[in-house]
Design a protein around this motif. Structure first.
Motif, PDB file in Angstrom:
ATOM      1  N   UNK A  95       1.412  -3.171 -17.676  1.00  0.00           N
ATOM      2  CA  UNK A  95       1.848  -4.307 -16.848  1.00  0.00           C
ATOM      3  C   UNK A  95       1.891  -3.869 -15.387  1.00  0.00           C
ATOM      4  N   UNK A  96       2.285  -4.787 -14.517  1.00  0.00           N
ATOM      5  CA  UNK A  96       2.333  -4.495 -13.081  1.00  0.00           C
ATOM      6  C   UNK A  96       3.298  -3.365 -12.749  1.00  0.00           C
ATOM      7  N   UNK A  97       4.390  -3.256 -13.509  1.00  0.00           N
ATOM      8  CA  UNK A  97       5.361  -2.198 -13.243  1.00  0.00           C
ATOM      9  C   UNK A  97       4.729  -0.822 -13.399  1.00  0.00           C
ATOM     10  N   UNK A  98       3.817  -0.686 -14.371  1.00  0.00           N
ATOM     11  CA  UNK A  98       3.154   0.598 -14.555  1.00  0.00           C
ATOM     12  C   UNK A  98       2.255   0.913 -13.350  1.00  0.00           C
ATOM     13  N   UNK A  99       1.609  -0.105 -12.816  1.00  0.00           N
ATOM     14  CA  UNK A  99       0.762   0.112 -11.634  1.00  0.00           C
ATOM     15  C   UNK A  99       1.612   0.579 -10.457  1.00  0.00           C
ATOM     16  N   UNK A 100       2.792  -0.045 -10.265  1.00  0.00           N
ATOM     17  CA  UNK A 100       3.669   0.370  -9.168  1.00  0.00           C
ATOM     18  C   UNK A 100       4.185   1.788  -9.377  1.00  0.00           C
ATOM     19  N   UNK A 101       4.542   2.110 -10.619  1.00  0.00           N
ATOM     20  CA  UNK A 101       5.016   3.463 -10.911  1.00  0.00           C
ATOM     21  C   UNK A 101       3.927   4.493 -10.641  1.00  0.00           C
ATOM     22  N   UNK A 102       2.700   4.138 -11.004  1.00  0.00           N
ATOM     23  CA  UNK A 102       1.603   5.080 -10.776  1.00  0.00           C
ATOM     24  C   UNK A 102       1.362   5.299  -9.280  1.00  0.00           C
ATOM     25  N   UNK A 103       1.461   4.235  -8.485  1.00  0.00           N
ATOM     26  CA  UNK A 103       1.267   4.384  -7.041  1.00  0.00           C
ATOM     27  C   UNK A 103       2.302   5.329  -6.447  1.00  0.00           C
ATOM     28  N   UNK A 104       3.559   5.225  -6.926  1.00  0.00           N
ATOM     29  CA  UNK A 104       4.583   6.146  -6.467  1.00  0.00           C
ATOM     30  C   UNK A 104       4.270   7.584  -6.858  1.00  0.00           C
ATOM     31  N   UNK A 105       3.790   7.760  -8.085  1.00  0.00           N
ATOM     32  CA  UNK A 105       3.402   9.094  -8.555  1.00  0.00           C
ATOM     33  C   UNK A 105       2.216   9.623  -7.740  1.00  0.00           C
ATOM     34  N   UNK A 106       1.241   8.746  -7.512  1.00  0.00           N
ATOM     35  CA  UNK A 106       0.025   9.166  -6.798  1.00  0.00           C
ATOM     36  C   UNK A 106       0.343   9.573  -5.354  1.00  0.00           C
ATOM     37  N   UNK A 107       1.315   8.886  -4.744  1.00  0.00           N
ATOM     38  CA  UNK A 107       1.673   9.183  -3.353  1.00  0.00           C
ATOM     39  C   UNK A 107       2.230  10.588  -3.207  1.00  0.00           C
ATOM     40  N   UNK A 108       2.767  11.148  -4.291  1.00  0.00           N
ATOM     41  CA  UNK A 108       3.290  12.511  -4.246  1.00  0.00           C
ATOM     42  C   UNK A 108       2.191  13.550  -4.401  1.00  0.00           C
ATOM     43  N   UNK A 109       1.039  13.119  -4.910  1.00  0.00           N
ATOM     44  CA  UNK A 109      -0.042  14.061  -5.195  1.00  0.00           C
ATOM     45  C   UNK A 109      -1.127  14.061  -4.113  1.00  0.00           C
ATOM     46  N   UNK A 110      -1.508  12.872  -3.637  1.00  0.00           N
ATOM     47  CA  UNK A 110      -2.542  12.744  -2.618  1.00  0.00           C
ATOM     48  C   UNK A 110      -2.078  11.753  -1.560  1.00  0.00           C
ATOM     49  N   UNK A 111      -2.687  11.824  -0.407  1.00  0.00           N
ATOM     50  CA  UNK A 111      -2.327  10.911   0.678  1.00  0.00           C
ATOM     51  C   UNK A 111      -2.733   9.483   0.310  1.00  0.00           C
ATOM     52  N   UNK A 112      -1.773   8.550   0.297  1.00  0.00           N
ATOM     53  CA  UNK A 112      -2.105   7.168  -0.098  1.00  0.00           C
ATOM     54  C   UNK A 112      -3.070   6.519   0.893  1.00  0.00           C
ATOM     55  N   UNK A 113      -3.884   5.600   0.369  1.00  0.00           N
ATOM     56  CA  UNK A 113      -4.773   4.799   1.198  1.00  0.00           C
ATOM     57  C   UNK A 113      -4.372   3.344   1.091  1.00  0.00           C
ATOM     58  N   UNK A 114      -4.668   2.603   2.141  1.00  0.00           N
ATOM     59  CA  UNK A 114      -4.205   1.222   2.205  1.00  0.00           C
ATOM     60  C   UNK A 114      -4.729   0.367   1.050  1.00  0.00           C
ATOM     61  N   UNK A 115      -5.914   0.682   0.525  1.00  0.00           N
ATOM     62  CA  UNK A 115      -6.500  -0.142  -0.526  1.00  0.00           C
ATOM     63  C   UNK A 115      -6.112   0.247  -1.934  1.00  0.00           C
ATOM     64  N   UNK A 116      -5.261   1.262  -2.101  1.00  0.00           N
ATOM     65  CA  UNK A 116      -4.919   1.724  -3.448  1.00  0.00           C
ATOM     66  C   UNK A 116      -4.236   0.627  -4.270  1.00  0.00           C
ATOM     67  N   UNK A 117      -3.246  -0.028  -3.669  1.00  0.00           N
ATOM     68  CA  UNK A 117      -2.518  -1.072  -4.395  1.00  0.00           C
ATOM     69  C   UNK A 117      -3.416  -2.240  -4.767  1.00  0.00           C
TER      70      UNK A 117
END
Length: 282
Positions: free
Chosen positions: A65-87
């Motif tokens: 669900x959408x909550x998993x996508x948001x959780x993954x973005x938070x996890x990903x931000x700790x590993x690599x530099x986030x990009x504006x189009x990730x979400x």
């Protein structure tokens, strides 16, 4: 070994996880919608990374669900530099999976958001849409702003117009000493951001962002700012003034130090030592 997903998307290894079998059709869907090569490749790569994270987290395909996508973005931000189009890329993936009936539609929540939650939702949307901030910045700012609102209004209705400079100062003075200096600076940046947002909306008449105090961030706070007069005298006494180098060092320290009550006037001492140093060098 490289894995060709689409003629415009090649991954460094085959996809893994619950979405592995659907990533190629996701790539074809993006191509049919007219996405360029760079955008298509980026979205496919994030889809593959998301699928791998789902598998590591033990999340089945029917539960996504959408909550998993948001959780993954938070996890990903700790590993690599986030990009504006990730979400947006994950949003496209979730929409695709729903259209294909791979995952269920989002259930309508009957939870009524609190006043704080509504305020935070609007603020976070402002950071993402109007300011275009990275997901990492949003994740860092949101907890401090939520804590500030709860501190000022508790569980009651949020009335930003009632905020004053005293509320801001009290919150910072209460929480800053408990935080690491870098976290304290993030907290004050978050407060300034939120108060500028409140001014942008017209919720406050005064520029409360200016009332957020500056939190010092000494890189080496244990280093003393100065030494005592006794320590200064001991340091001077330790120098061998029989050599030209010693007389030079002694003169430099006198210039850096303060005038002692027991010493001759500093300017005369320095002048004499410098003359002796020049004679010694000849």
């Amino acid at each position: 070994m490289k894995c060709v997903i689409h003629d415009q998307a090649v991954l460094s290894r085959p996809p893994e996880g619950p979405l592995a079998a659907h990533i190629a059709s996701f790539a074809r869907s993006l191509s049919e919608q007219g996405y360029g090569a760079n955008s298509l490749h980026m979205q496919v790569r994030i889809a593959a990374d998301f699928s791998r994270w789902l598998e590591q987290s033990g999340i089945g395909i029917r539960s996504i669900c959408n909550d998993h996508a948001r959780s993954y973005l938070g996890y990903r931000a700790q590993m690599v530099r986030p990009r504006r189009g990730d979400g947006a890329a994950l949003g496209h993936l979730i929409d695709f999976l729903r259209r294909e009936q791979v995952i269920c539609g989002e259930k309508i929540s009957i939870h009524r958001m609190s006043s704080t939650e509504r305020c935070m939702q609007a603020y976070v949307e402002y950071l993402r849409e109007a300011r275009g901030l990275t997901e990492a910045t949003v994740i860092n700012y949101a907890p401090f702003v939520r804590s500030f609102l709860e501190d000022c209004f508790g569980n009651g209705r949020i009335a930003i117009s009632r905020l004053c400079a005293g509320d801001v100062l009290r919150f910072v003075r209460l929480h800053a000493p408990r935080l690491h200096p870098k976290s304290a600076k993030i907290m004050t940046s978050a407060l300034r951001s939120f108060l500028r947002y409140a001014s942008f909306r017209g919720d406050v008449a005064l520029d409360l962002a200016a009332s957020v105090p500056v939190v010092p961030n000494w890189s080496m706070p244990a280093i003393p700012r100065a030494i005592t007069p006794d320590q200064t005298r001991q340091l001077l006494a330790s120098i061998d003034r029989r050599s030209a180098v010693g007389r030079r060092d002694y003169a430099i320290l006198l210039l850096l130090g303060k005038r002692s009550a027991n010493d001759a006037p500093q300017s005369k001492v320095v002048e004499r030592v410098m003359c002796d140093s020049e004679v010694g060098q000849r």
